[in-house]
Design an enzyme around this catalytic site. Structure first.
Site, mmCIF file in Angstrom:
data_model
loop_
_atom_site.group_PDB
_atom_site.id
_atom_site.type_symbol
_atom_site.label_atom_id
_atom_site.label_comp_id
_atom_site.label_asym_id
_atom_site.label_seq_id
_atom_site.Cartn_x
_atom_site.Cartn_y
_atom_site.Cartn_z
ATOM 1 N N THR A 3 0.881 -1.140 0.000
ATOM 2 C CA THR A 3 0.000 0.000 0.000
ATOM 3 C C THR A 3 0.930 1.203 0.000
ATOM 4 O OG1 THR A 3 -1.649 -1.142 1.274
ATOM 5 C CG2 THR A 3 -1.758 1.242 1.270
ATOM 6 N N ASP A 474 2.469 -9.260 6.768
ATOM 7 C CA ASP A 474 2.541 -8.039 5.968
ATOM 8 C C ASP A 474 1.143 -7.428 5.865
ATOM 9 O OD1 ASP A 474 3.331 -5.998 4.351
ATOM 10 O OD2 ASP A 474 3.545 -7.200 2.548
ATOM 11 N N LEU A 475 0.555 -7.146 7.022
ATOM 12 C CA LEU A 475 -0.788 -6.577 7.055
ATOM 13 C C LEU A 475 -0.726 -5.083 6.782
ATOM 14 C CD1 LEU A 475 -2.369 -8.386 10.122
ATOM 15 C CD2 LEU A 475 -2.263 -9.112 7.748
ATOM 16 N N GLU A 476 -1.603 -4.618 5.909
ATOM 17 C CA GLU A 476 -1.646 -3.216 5.547
ATOM 18 C C GLU A 476 -3.084 -2.730 5.554
ATOM 19 O OE1 GLU A 476 0.641 -2.434 2.030
ATOM 20 O OE2 GLU A 476 2.275 -3.761 2.634
ATOM 21 N N GLY A 477 -3.287 -1.461 5.210
ATOM 22 C CA GLY A 477 -4.629 -0.907 5.173
ATOM 23 C C GLY A 477 -5.291 -0.995 6.533
#
Length: 786
Positions: A3, A474-477
């Site tokens: 992101t 790799d968590l985003e948002g």
């Protein structure tokens, strides 16, 4: 990964909040006549406006391939401005997609049709897509496309209708499965594809298996027909009717009325751990209701091990090497009908610490399971300069879901087995292959205990099936965010954080200490917690704190970010040597967290790597010339100053610094191997690091500690807690799903020996865990109730 966003911290937060409040208070219609239609391939920067499904949106920062409808709201990349109204003079068309079924056989021609209309004009065209790639466009009604000679695989179909004024709407996704052309199943089921595990089935899908035809039942969670922990093979086991309905027997043809045999592996158990060099005794149970079993063949990762022609059916697999293996058994009856058992996975490892299994200096790279313009490469052709290869990505089956899925891109690999073979090849070369979860487009929302169970069970299946060495976060948002009133990273209260931690702990409890766990958060989620703790800022800190002792590497993304505060309270910009040093030392020193007097503890030197883009095209910002990075590394590791604005707190540097991460291996190839050539050579030239492995836990003193007994227990357990000085301690009892059952102690604990008994008579038999948090120490103890 990624992101992409850029923000001046305080100013942009205020702007986003103001825009959100205006959106809530003012519901006026928007003139969309001059706004372009959002596309997944378009690149949008802050303040850019688009229209999508008859709603206007404004981008808050850099974005690509983030659907405005799914990524708008507070702390999200898009802000909704309102519906397109009379000011724009045009309403978007409506569209829906359909095929003659959802299950096909390879080589078939599939007719895809769409119903489209426009309330204030005409539909100019309808474009048809598979997995995001354009198949074709039809400019006249009835709208359709004939997709010829379709290869086996799982496909997501969509249709996009465009009206005479340029407004467009994309249909909901239609999932279809194209099976390999074999009639299998033990009877004559020609015309109905054979059941395969992880076949991408949805309610209504029909398959053949064991001489019968079955239909996937109309449950909300179609994972019951697929490869989740709740998936069932039709006609096999005690619970298959929860997912499938028997339609009919396969009739006619050479198969006649013969029924295929039954077979299952009885030993070893699924998920068993084996030491290298051991002999694995494989046993199978096989029977045939209308004949006899002539043989059972045993396979590992698709390779024949051996056969047994008489019961009890066994095979002794000797001198098993380190690796992860899927074992299957195929039974053949007296009329040559065959049945393949469910897979049983075993892990062969030396049980070591993950950091002892990694080189002294580590190069980490992400491998694309898709082509985003960088080009693709098979795993077997990846440069040997990389030590850890993170597969990008395992994603939720639906955006914002908790059930995870991963399938190798059929544009890169002709079969799943080919991909598995390449994973095994890299592992045979001493590389660690991890599955990365999330990424820019894989928003995961784990809101409750059921979500946590779904997440953990599906990820365990993925890890076991492909033989991955570990998992990368790799968590985003909006995958992780802190809600109002959540102020202490040690005791998180926000559901998406609490239940993600529970799901991760369940995964980790299924593997040994050599399971490699890494994380690649963005700066706002980690160092951003220094000044602000709320929303996405600092949202990774509870996760990193809870999993810190199991974390092999943390490599924060030093890119796609705005100015960030260092420990000297100066703001540093991406792409500079100061930024690399300041952000790196923050994790090595620890830092105070806004709104919480307790400091986030430092990581060990051997846990730290720096993440940078491999080329200017790999990210929206943050690409840094290797010469500048090497100056930063010389200072961070050796204490050799380059005369920058940031001054190290530890002036001698951190000689145990572990390595470099990049997004991505594919972009590195695209950019002439600049990243891998420069940093491999730099890291290899460093002297041996000074760090020593062992516990990361705080030294509590000679007598500090917790003892538990008896273990195993029946009706009560005694806890003896020794504390050398007064401090805050937490003890909690958890089940195997990571759910807290009981708080045993929480708060300031006086110096001394504290003994307590708790009644366990109401607990069911099975495994439990006691989690202790003591300052910087977080430790888990296993308990067994008999």
């Amino acid at each position: 990964m990624k992101t992409l966003y850029s923000f001046d911290r305080k100013a942009n937060i205020l702007l986003i909040l103001l825009s959100f409040l205006i959106t809530q208070l003012v519901q006026a219609q928007v003139d969309c006549s001059s706004l372009p239609v959002w596309t997944s391939s378009g690149v949008y920067t802050g303040d850019t406006r688009v229209q999508y499904n008859n709603v206007a949106y404004e981008a808050n920062w850099w974005t690509q391939n983030e659907n405005p409808a799914s990524n708008s709201g507070q702390w999200q990349v898009w802000t909704s401005l309102g519906t397109c109204g009379t000011g724009g003079g045009n309403s978007a068309p409506t569209v829906s997609i359909n095929t003659t079924g959802t299950s096909f056989t390879e080589g078939e021609n599939i007719t895809i049709s769409a119903s489209a209309s426009d309330s204030d004009g005409t539909v100019a065209s309808v474009s048809f897509y598979q997995n995001g790639s354009l198949l074709g466009t039809d400019s006249s009604s009835p709208f359709s496309y004939s997709w010829t000679n379709v290869a086996a695989g799982n496909y997501s179909l969509t249709a996009t209708a465009t009206d005479n004024d340029g407004a467009s709407t994309t249909s909901s996704t239609l999932a279809i499965t194209v099976q390999s052309d074999n009639t299998g199943g033990g009877g004559d089921c020609e015309g109905t594809a054979s059941y395969v595990e992880n076949g991408g089935y949805s309610p209504g899908s029909e398959v053949s298996n064991n001489g019968n035809i079955y239909q996937c039942r109309d449950y909300p969670n179609s994972g019951w027909c697929n490869g989740s922990a709740w998936a069932y093979e039709p006609g096999t086991g005690a619970h298959w009717q929860d997912a499938w309905t028997l339609v009919s027997e396969c009739g006619g043809g050479t198969g006649g009325d013969n029924l295929a045999p039954d077979v299952s592996i009885t030993s070893p158990s699924n998920g068993a751990s084996v030491t290298p060099g051991s002999t694995v005794n494989i046993e199978a149970s096989a029977s045939d209701s209308d004949g006899s079993v002539t043989k059972v063949a045993f396979y590992q990762n698709g390779n024949l091990l051996g056969e047994d022609t008489s019961a009890p059916y066994t095979y002794s697999w000797t001198s098993v090497a380190i690796g992860s293996y899927a074992i299957t058994a195929i039974a053949t009856d007296n009329e040559s009908a065959t049945t393949t058992s469910s897979q049983v996975y075993i892990n062969v490892s030396d049980g070591g610490n993950p950091n002892t299994a990694l080189p002294d200096r580590v190069m980490v790279g992400y491998w694309h399971n898709f082509d985003n313009g960088s080009g693709v490469v098979k795993l077997r052709d990846v440069s040997d300069k990389w030590d850890v290869i993170n597969i990008a990505f395992a994603e939720p089956t639906t955006q914002g879901g908790a059930s995870m899925t991963f399938t190798p891109d059929n544009a890169i690999y002709s079969s799943t087995q080919e991909f598995k073979n390449d994973v095994a090849y890299l592992k045979s070369q001493g590389k660690k292959v991890l599955i990365s979860i999330g990424g820019a487009n894989g928003t995961i929302h784990i809101e409750n205990a059921a979500n946590a169970q779904s997440f953990s069970s599906t990820m365990i299946n993925i890890i076991n099936e492909y033989g991955f060495d570990g998992l990368d976060i790799d968590l985003e948002g909006s995958s992780l965010s802190l809600g109002a009133g959540d102020t202490d990273f040690r005791f998180p209260a926000s559901p998406r954080v609490v239940y993600f931690i529970q799901g991760m702990e369940t995964i980790l409890n299924n593997y040994g200490s050599d399971f490699v766990l890494t994380a690649a958060p963005e700066t706002a989620y980690v160092q951003g917690g220094y000044s602000t703790y709320g929303g996405i800022f600092g949202a990774y800190l509870p996760v990193l704190y809870a999993l810190k002792d199991r974390m092999a590497l943390i490599h924060v993304q030093h890119y796609n970010t705005g100015c960030m505060l260092g420990l000297d309270n100066q703001c540093y910009s991406q792409g500079t040597a100061d930024f690399q040093v300041a952000m790196g030392e923050m994790l090595l020193q620890g830092f105070s967290v806004a709104g919480n007097p307790t400091a986030f503890p430092p990581f060990r030197e051997d846990q730290l790597a720096i993440g940078l883009p491999a080329s200017p095209s790999a990210a929206g910002g943050g690409y840094t010339n290797p010469n500048t990075v090497k100056q930063a590394l010389d200072y961070l590791i050796k204490g050799i100053s380059y005369g920058g604005n940031y001054t190290l707190i530890n002036s001698g540097g951190y000689s145990g610094f572990r390595g470099m991460m990049t997004w991505s291996i594919n972009w590195d190839i695209n950019f002439g191997y600049e990243f891998s050539n420069n940093y491999r050579a730099y890291l290899d030239a460093l002297p041996s690091s000074r760090w020593t492995l062992g516990t990361t836990q705080k030294d509590l003193g000679l007598h500090d500690g917790l003892t538990i007994g008896p273990n195993p227990f029946v009706n009560q357990v005694k806890l003896t807690l020794t504390v050398s000085e007064e401090r805050e301690i937490y003890l909690g009892l958890y089940n195997q799903l990571g759910q807290e059952i009981k708080v045993l102690r929480k708060g300031i604990t006086a110096k001394g020996i504290h003994e307590s008994m708790f009644n366990t008579s109401e607990l069911n038999t099975g495994m439990y865990f006691i989690r202790m948090i003591d300052g910087e120490k977080s430790e888990t103890f296993k308990l067994l109730k008999e």
